[in-house]
Design an enzyme around this catalytic site. Structure first.
Site, PDB file in Angstrom:
ATOM      1  N   HIS A   1      52.982 -65.425 -40.871  1.00 64.56           N
ATOM      2  CA  HIS A   1      51.752 -65.298 -40.092  1.00 64.56           C
ATOM      3  C   HIS A   1      51.983 -65.623 -38.622  1.00 64.56           C
ATOM      4  CE1 HIS A   1      48.318 -64.837 -43.111  1.00 64.56           C
ATOM      5  NE2 HIS A   1      49.436 -64.703 -43.810  1.00 64.56           N
TER       6      HIS A   1
ATOM      7  N   GLU B   1      44.518 -68.469 -33.292  1.00 67.92           N
ATOM      8  CA  GLU B   1      44.962 -67.784 -34.518  1.00 67.92           C
ATOM      9  C   GLU B   1      44.649 -68.632 -35.751  1.00 67.92           C
ATOM     10  OE1 GLU B   1      49.128 -66.712 -34.302  1.00 67.92           O
ATOM     11  OE2 GLU B   1      48.928 -66.233 -32.175  1.00 67.92           O
TER      12      GLU B   1
ATOM     13  N   ASP C   1      54.631 -66.065 -59.065  1.00 65.11           N
ATOM     14  CA  ASP C   1      55.580 -65.672 -60.112  1.00 65.11           C
ATOM     15  C   ASP C   1      55.201 -66.451 -61.371  1.00 65.11           C
ATOM     16  OD1 ASP C   1      57.718 -65.468 -61.874  1.00 65.11           O
ATOM     17  OD2 ASP C   1      59.251 -65.592 -60.317  1.00 65.11           O
TER      18      ASP C   1
END
Length: 277
Positions: free
Chosen positions: A20, A39, A197
């Protein structure tokens, strides 16, 4: 190799933080700056974490070698080390990044990948950063560790009149989808997370690609990688050969951590990562 203490520092969070950062204004630690309109304040970044890891490392560095090592370098090294500590390859990366002075929320949405993006949408953004389709497939392997909030994949389901979730994304394995509805039922707490996962979530390995071939990619942006011939070939290659994935990861991570790097007067070395000097 596994990382028994990884929950304390969130290796997946460190990798996501670097992504990011580098995709908006380049790898300049602009995502670390606090304040309205930065941000970090954008809703797309509210689920980012591991800021305290970077802040702690920077405080120690400022004691022993003040104003030498930038926050951008600290973040890149922390993400690099997170991979090694969870079983992945050790990667030499260059230092010398400068910290940016600009951090604007308005720059975020047009530069980062959303979990519901198509392959074409992701390729377009990666290409704008000088990264290839191969880099996209390899760096998506970061999803072999970490976790996600239910909202990151909720658009793959719909809620019926009884308040039950049903699968609307045919690319997702039905049994896995059923498990997800149990972990993230309709109206689930926003704090609930699911491992990216489902099998080896604390180990940086090639299992992510095996999961994709089983149609168990958590995000839509994962599943689209097996819907295209070229990306599919790479997924198969990495699922069958972890060493090849690790080799590719080293090269692609180096390119990622070099995106838009600032040097000299284009940046600074912050004293505190959450604020410009």
């Amino acid at each position: 190799m596994s990382c028994d203490f990884c929950g304390s520092f969130g290796p997946g969070k460190l990798l996501r933080l670097l992504f990011h950062d580098c995709f908006v204004e380049g790898c300049d630690a602009s995502v670390l700056i606090e304040g309205g309109g930065t941000e970090r304040s954008d809703p797309a970044n509210t689920s980012l974490g591991a800021f305290s890891v970077i802040d702690s490392a920077k405080r120690v560095l400022e004691i022993f070698c003040p104003e030498v090592v930038s926050c951008a370098d600290v973040l890149a090294l922390a993400a690099r080390d997170a991979v090694e500590l969870t079983g992945g390859p050790r990667i030499p990366i260059p230092m010398g990044r400068r910290d940016g002075r600009v951090s604007a929320a308005s720059n975020v949405r047009t530069n980062i990948i959303d979990t519901n993006f198509s392959l074409d949408q992701m390729v377009k953004i990666f290409s704008s950063k000088g990264l290839s389709l191969d880099d996209l497939v390899i760096l998506s392997g970061a999803h072999t560790i970490g976790s996600a909030h239910c909202s990151a994949f909720s658009d793959r389901f719909k809620e019926d009149s009884q308040g039950n979730l049903t699968l609307i994304d045919s690319s997702l394995d039905k049994d896995y989808a059923f498990q997800l509805t149990k972990q993230c039922p309709a109206g689930a707490s926003p704090s609930i997370t699911v491992k990216n996962d489902p099998q080896t979530p604390l180990v940086f390995d090639n299992n992510y690609f095996k999961v994709l071939l089983a149609h168990k990619g958590l995000f839509q942006s994962d599943s689209v990688l097996v819907g295209n011939g070229r990306s599919m070939r790479r997924v198969v290659e990495f699922a069958n050969d972890q060493a090849r994935f690790f080799e590719g990861w080293g090269q692609s991570f180096l390119r990622l951590s070099s995106v838009g790097v600032k040097t000299g007067g284009d940046g600074e070395v912050r004293q505190t990562c959450s604020a410009t000097n």
